[in-house]
Design a protein around this motif. Structure first.
Motif, PDB file in Angstrom:
ATOM      1  N   UNK A 102     -53.574  68.436 -38.400  1.00 56.67           N
ATOM      2  CA  UNK A 102     -52.529  69.383 -38.795  1.00 56.67           C
ATOM      3  C   UNK A 102     -53.143  70.606 -39.472  1.00 56.67           C
ATOM      4  N   UNK A 103     -54.122  70.360 -40.343  1.00 55.21           N
ATOM      5  CA  UNK A 103     -54.787  71.463 -41.042  1.00 55.21           C
ATOM      6  C   UNK A 103     -55.503  72.382 -40.057  1.00 55.21           C
ATOM      7  N   UNK A 104     -56.152  71.788 -39.067  1.00 56.31           N
ATOM      8  CA  UNK A 104     -56.862  72.614 -38.079  1.00 56.31           C
ATOM      9  C   UNK A 104     -55.887  73.476 -37.283  1.00 56.31           C
ATOM     10  N   UNK A 105     -54.741  72.895 -36.914  1.00 62.35           N
ATOM     11  CA  UNK A 105     -53.729  73.681 -36.212  1.00 62.35           C
ATOM     12  C   UNK A 105     -53.204  74.816 -37.072  1.00 62.35           C
ATOM     13  N   UNK A 106     -53.008  74.526 -38.353  1.00 63.24           N
ATOM     14  CA  UNK A 106     -52.550  75.564 -39.273  1.00 63.24           C
ATOM     15  C   UNK A 106     -53.570  76.676 -39.436  1.00 63.24           C
ATOM     16  N   UNK A 107     -54.840  76.332 -39.383  1.00 70.38           N
ATOM     17  CA  UNK A 107     -55.886  77.346 -39.490  1.00 70.38           C
ATOM     18  C   UNK A 107     -55.840  78.321 -38.320  1.00 70.38           C
ATOM     19  N   UNK A 108     -55.571  77.805 -37.133  1.00 79.20           N
ATOM     20  CA  UNK A 108     -55.502  78.671 -35.954  1.00 79.20           C
ATOM     21  C   UNK A 108     -54.344  79.647 -36.083  1.00 79.20           C
ATOM     22  N   UNK A 109     -53.173  79.135 -36.444  1.00 80.36           N
ATOM     23  CA  UNK A 109     -52.009  80.004 -36.573  1.00 80.36           C
ATOM     24  C   UNK A 109     -52.212  81.050 -37.659  1.00 80.36           C
ATOM     25  N   UNK A 110     -52.816  80.624 -38.764  1.00 79.74           N
ATOM     26  CA  UNK A 110     -53.090  81.568 -39.845  1.00 79.74           C
ATOM     27  C   UNK A 110     -54.042  82.660 -39.377  1.00 79.74           C
ATOM     28  N   UNK A 111     -55.115  82.267 -38.689  1.00 76.71           N
ATOM     29  CA  UNK A 111     -56.094  83.244 -38.219  1.00 76.71           C
ATOM     30  C   UNK A 111     -55.459  84.249 -37.260  1.00 76.71           C
ATOM     31  N   UNK A 112     -54.568  83.766 -36.415  1.00 75.71           N
ATOM     32  CA  UNK A 112     -53.891  84.666 -35.480  1.00 75.71           C
ATOM     33  C   UNK A 112     -53.029  85.686 -36.223  1.00 75.71           C
ATOM     34  N   UNK A 113     -52.351  85.244 -37.262  1.00 82.77           N
ATOM     35  CA  UNK A 113     -51.498  86.151 -38.034  1.00 82.77           C
ATOM     36  C   UNK A 113     -52.329  87.188 -38.785  1.00 82.77           C
TER      37      UNK A 113
END
Length: 283
Positions: A94-105
């Protein structure tokens, strides 16, 4: 006979493969190290093989991204946990998925002012690596916005800038309990690094101790002296492990491997408290 208990490879946001991180520890005259990539154990096998070849001790670990209920970012080092523990691995996924979305934003915000694209960012992320702000910094270096990662963080990627985006994660309490359930040894990283943003209070640290926190990373370049004294006092009152580490990222940070380190006695205690995974090599 010293050990660096906080290092990163290309599996997260370091600049070197796991085997090269181990080789750097050997060149620095260390007895061993912990590989603690962000939210992943993907570098363990390569690091173990390299450590065995170079006759170093390898402590498999991980740095878990967490966030308190009042929004403070807390990084938790987990040593010698079971890498197949379902609950912990689900939280990490879950944390890794959140990192991707954060980086995209963050990338979208940067793109409003600079020639940054998501494709450029991805070019600087290794296969299956955990993405983070350092990769955005690398992209900014590549297009000429900044000279290096340090400048990118100082000017554009730190909390308080218009480009910064926070990330939702599990709480430190939840992470500590999961690490303990997985047989690991949880140690809070650079807890007093006020230059990075808000830091946790003593009552919050006390709550983490109650949840099973095993230690505190005291000797880290980002912990100022008053913060080190606070952490040492906490460790003395609760018989916690007190560690020293570099937070090495290869050329991605000025931190030098072994610039802060831990003695054999600290590593022995970590090993004695762990049931999830073995250390590799002879102390």
């Amino acid at each position: 006979m010293s050990f660096d208990l906080h290092t990163h490879s290309m599996v997260s946001d370091g600049t070197e493969p796991p085997a090269e991180v181990v080789a750097a520890a050997k060149r620095a005259g260390l007895r061993g190290l912990a590989l603690t990539d962000h939210d992943t154990t993907a570098g363990w096998t390569a690091a173990i093989e390299a450590a065995q070849a170079l006759q170093l001790v390898l402590i498999p670990g991980m740095e878990i991204t967490t966030r308190t209920d009042d929004g403070i970012s807390v990084h938790l080092l987990s040593y010698l946990h079971d890498p197949a523990h379902v609950g912990l691995m689900d939280a990490i996924a879950t944390a890794r998925g959140g990192r991707v979305e954060r980086a995209k934003r963050i990338c979208e915000r940067l793109a409003e002012d600079f020639p940054i694209t998501w494709e450029i960012v991805v070019e600087h992320v290794g296969p299956d690596a955990t993405i983070g702000r350092p990769h955005l910094a690398d992209a900014m270096v590549a297009v000429g916005v900044v000279a290096d990662r340090s400048e990118a963080f100082a000017k554009y990627l730190h909390p308080g800038t218009k480009y910064y985006v926070s990330q939702e994660n599990i709480t430190p309490i939840e992470a500590i309990r999961l690490v303990r359930d997985a047989g690991g040894v949880p140690v809070i990283a650079h807890a007093m690094a006020s230059a990075r943003g808000r830091t946790v209070s003593v009552p919050q640290l006390e709550q983490m101790v109650e949840a099973g926190l095993a230690g505190v990373e005291v000797w880290h370049r980002d912990n100022p002296e008053p913060g080190r004294r606070l952490l040492l006092d906490l460790a003395a009152r609760h018989d916690l492990i007190a560690t020293g580490s570099s937070d090495y990222h290869g050329t991605g940070k000025p931190n030098r491997i072994g610039e802060n380190s831990s003695p054999t006695s600290v590593v022995e205690r970590i090993i004695s408290e762990a049931t999830g995974s073995p250390a590799y090599g002879r102390l």
